[in-house]
Design an enzyme around this catalytic site. Sequence first.
Site, mmCIF file in Angstrom:
data_model
loop_
_atom_site.group_PDB
_atom_site.id
_atom_site.type_symbol
_atom_site.label_atom_id
_atom_site.label_comp_id
_atom_site.label_asym_id
_atom_site.label_seq_id
_atom_site.Cartn_x
_atom_site.Cartn_y
_atom_site.Cartn_z
ATOM 1 N N SER A 236 0.815 -1.195 0.000
ATOM 2 C CA SER A 236 0.000 0.000 0.000
ATOM 3 C C SER A 236 0.864 1.267 0.000
ATOM 4 C CB SER A 236 -0.960 -0.034 1.183
ATOM 5 O OG SER A 236 -2.012 0.850 0.980
ATOM 6 N N ASP A 425 -8.115 -5.644 -6.491
ATOM 7 C CA ASP A 425 -7.958 -4.381 -5.758
ATOM 8 C C ASP A 425 -8.180 -3.224 -6.720
ATOM 9 O OD1 ASP A 425 -7.227 -2.402 -3.918
ATOM 10 O OD2 ASP A 425 -5.107 -2.570 -4.447
ATOM 11 N N HIS A 482 -6.423 -6.243 -2.216
ATOM 12 C CA HIS A 482 -5.329 -5.372 -1.809
ATOM 13 C C HIS A 482 -4.312 -6.093 -0.926
ATOM 14 C CE1 HIS A 482 -3.720 -1.304 -1.172
ATOM 15 N NE2 HIS A 482 -3.553 -1.634 0.088
#
Length: 505
Positions: A236, A425, A482
């Site tokens: 991330s 994601d 994700h």
Amino acid sequence: MSSSSFSLLFIAIFLVSFSQISLSLSSKFFLPSHNDNVEHVISPKKFPITMAEKFIRQLNLFPKHDINIVSSKENIFNNYEEKLFEKKLNLSYIGDSGSTVQDLGHHAGYFPLVHTKSARMFYFFFESRSNKNDPVVIWLTGGPGCSSELALFYENGPFKISDNMSLVWNDYGWDKVSNLIYVDQPTGTGFSYTSDESDIRHDETGVSNDLYDFLQAFFKAHPEYVKNDFYITGESYAGHYIPAFASRVHRGNKNKEGIHINLKGFAIGNGLTNPEIQYKAYTEYALDMKLIDQDDYDNINKLYPQCQKDIKLCANGSEDACLTGFSDCTGIFNRILDIAGNINYYDIRKTCQGSLCYDFSRMDTYLNDNQVKKSLGVPNDIDFVSCSSSVYQAMEMDWMKNLEVPIPPLLEDGINLLIYAGEYDLICNWLGNSNWVHAVQWSGKKGFGAAPSVPFTVDGEEKGIQKSYGPLTFLKVHDAGHMVPMDQPKAALEMLQRWTQGKLS
């Protein structure tokens, strides 16, 4: 406000709009939230805190404090020494570790950051279940401002937290093939703390210097691991942290600063690295996944030129452009969400139940238990801050920076790079990541572009599509969002093992 979700890395999470900013988990995490009525209205100097706090609550996380800043008079550690304060963990684990090592080395500790007024960085260290000669791997969760314990307990750590708040061994923990470190950073995140607000970081220079200082202290305290291969991983917003950190380590090695760190590679999972390219990919990804139609695609793309202009001005030093760029660029993301409706934008296969898309509350409960804190060596006066909206806000000028810039010199010197991304994601989607990887200007650009895409298989089953050339590999992971190690733990462990052994490509 529409439903929000979290991402480590991870969980470790990113992009949102002026109206959407919040924290995300991933380790890696971008912290977004969504409010149609306030877009482009909230002051850029104020927008992150309120939205981030709301987002954290929606994720069933309730840190007692927003950031770990303590009063200097509390003097939690009497002696400010420039060395690690570390203790072996005395926690009970349920089940079989699967290890042949009888006395596993599980440690937690603090390091007083030497180039700060009073900051102390908290970390976990788990020796490999298999062989102490395995690589040393450090994991960074995103946010910015989310603790790496999110990944530890929900993604790739040695164990998970059960319903009855016991620790259960994770069959696919990355400590099965590596000596594994998790760090709470930047300062103020997790159990890391300071008594001086000037220690709170605002850019990647400060973040990477602190991490480098920590590594120097870690290897000084554990010289038996200096010879081991070293890898940096995360997800991330760590797509920003990791290139800066890898570059800092490589520069330290070249300049012969302190202990030579045997850096072999760095890996980013569903990260935000090059905003100019990744924001442009939103509409194409959304169209491909049938979240929007062709008319929506054409209309939303009209927002991109201003976003691109802001990013370029931000790169040239305009702080105002860095802030307005966040608003203009995340407006693209917001428009997609307006149309797509109640999707979990960390995994578009799913919808959120009420306002919760993930529930990480066990971690908060477990780590704030006084007996657990005592075992970890955490002072009673320090509470666990799962995600900090203040740290998030402190990094607001960093969001639109392009962290692909330090990567080419690393590739040219043979440092391996793995970019992997779960295919479902939206927020840090695989397409945007693939696009920036293909655009990297290095001597192997043409070779990488011409390289074939081949299946990534685990036990005879295709788990992804990969592409490699020289030190660079891109891997699109099937059936994952994700947080790849959470959604595909077996495939993620196999990915790490092959990559660190030079067998992925």
